[in-house]
Design an enzyme around this catalytic site. Structure first.
Site, mmCIF file in Angstrom:
data_model
loop_
_atom_site.group_PDB
_atom_site.id
_atom_site.type_symbol
_atom_site.label_atom_id
_atom_site.label_comp_id
_atom_site.label_asym_id
_atom_site.label_seq_id
_atom_site.Cartn_x
_atom_site.Cartn_y
_atom_site.Cartn_z
ATOM 1 N N CYS A 258 0.858 -1.280 0.169
ATOM 2 C CA CYS A 258 -0.032 0.157 -0.062
ATOM 3 C C CYS A 258 0.820 1.332 -0.002
ATOM 4 O O CYS A 258 1.565 1.373 -0.775
ATOM 5 C CB CYS A 258 -0.915 0.120 1.200
ATOM 6 S SG CYS A 258 -2.416 1.090 0.863
ATOM 7 N N HIS B 280 -3.802 -4.939 -0.160
ATOM 8 C CA HIS B 280 -3.330 -5.496 0.983
ATOM 9 C C HIS B 280 -3.390 -7.078 0.836
ATOM 10 O O HIS B 280 -4.468 -7.584 1.179
ATOM 11 C CB HIS B 280 -4.270 -4.919 2.048
ATOM 12 C CG HIS B 280 -3.890 -3.613 2.429
ATOM 13 N ND1 HIS B 280 -3.135 -3.185 3.510
ATOM 14 C CD2 HIS B 280 -4.525 -2.447 1.916
ATOM 15 C CE1 HIS B 280 -3.197 -1.661 3.826
ATOM 16 N NE2 HIS B 280 -3.999 -1.208 2.747
ATOM 17 N N GLU C 55 -2.491 -9.064 3.204
ATOM 18 C CA GLU C 55 -2.948 -9.460 4.596
ATOM 19 C C GLU C 55 -4.337 -9.377 4.736
ATOM 20 O O GLU C 55 -4.898 -10.360 5.630
ATOM 21 C CB GLU C 55 -2.034 -8.934 5.625
ATOM 22 C CG GLU C 55 -2.543 -7.357 5.966
ATOM 23 C CD GLU C 55 -2.388 -6.313 5.117
ATOM 24 O OE1 GLU C 55 -2.447 -5.279 5.347
ATOM 25 O OE2 GLU C 55 -1.629 -6.652 3.832
#
Length: 218
Positions: free
Chosen positions: A87, A196, A198
């Site tokens: 990001c 992202h 994650e």
């Protein structure tokens, strides 16, 4: 996977909750040591670096510089250490951002970071800014971090500024959101994503797993 235990340093410069990143890394690499490093000393000896980032670019750049992470990152890149940006952690590696009335970034990649702008449209539909939610990523070239990830998989995005994909030799993944944007860039031992991983379910976890096994070469 490498046979010996690795040290993976997640650089913590005060921008965003990093525990989700660290938890995801620990999930895909349970035998490795994942460190939230607030100083360069805590990142010393790391086998790979992860550069996250959430928030305004001016604050992120200031925090990154004040933490002393610029020399650490540049030394890691020069030494061939695998580096992953996420990001704003990707955006700070660009030349300059339009955010906050213009902010100089690290100029590791020569591209600018641009604002989506008002009146963003796609197929006569007005698009919201920030670009928030799931979107497909076209893998524009082969890379070890795309291993076992189907082309066109969806990843999770949250951002109002983007790196253009057009005329960008470093693009490794592309997404359409009113414009063609770089979902991922790569060069030598650096891979960085606008999305992202994650927060991107199985595809995101696979990308992180690939990062823990990557030797920094393509």
């Amino acid at each position: 996977m490498p046979s010996s235990r690795q040290k993976i340093a997640v650089l913590d410069y005060g921008m965003g909750n990093l525990h989700s990143v660290a938890s995801a890394l620990q999930k895909v690499a349970p035998a490795d040591e994942v460190v939230l490093a607030t100083t360069p000393e805590q990142a010393q000896g790391a086998d790979r670096l992860l550069v996250p980032g959430v928030g305004a670019i001016r604050d992120c750049m200031a925090g990154f510089v004040e933490a002393g992470f610029v020399p650490l990152l540049r030394d890691a890149i020069d030494s061939g250490l695998p580096v992953l940006g996420i990001c704003v952690g990707m955006q700070i590696m660009m030349r300059r951002s339009e955010e906050n009335n213009g902010v100089d970034c690290l100029d590791i990649f020569p591209q600018p970071v641009k604002f989506f702008g008002a009146g963003l449209r796609e197929n006569d539909e007005r698009l919201k800014v920030p670009h928030m939610g799931w979107n497909r990523v076209e893998q524009t070239r082969a890379h070890p971090l795309w291993s076992d990830i189907e082309d066109g998989s969806r990843f999770y995005f949250v951002h109002s500024y983007y790196v253009p994909a057009e005329n960008n030799a470093d693009v490794a993944g592309r997404t359409e959101y009113g414009v063609s944007l770089a979902a991922a860039v790569a060069r030598e031992n650096i891979f960085a994503t606008q999305f992202h991983p994650e927060k991107s379910a199985d595809a995101g976890l696979q990308l992180l797993k690939n990062f823990t096994a990557w030797n920094g070469r393509t």
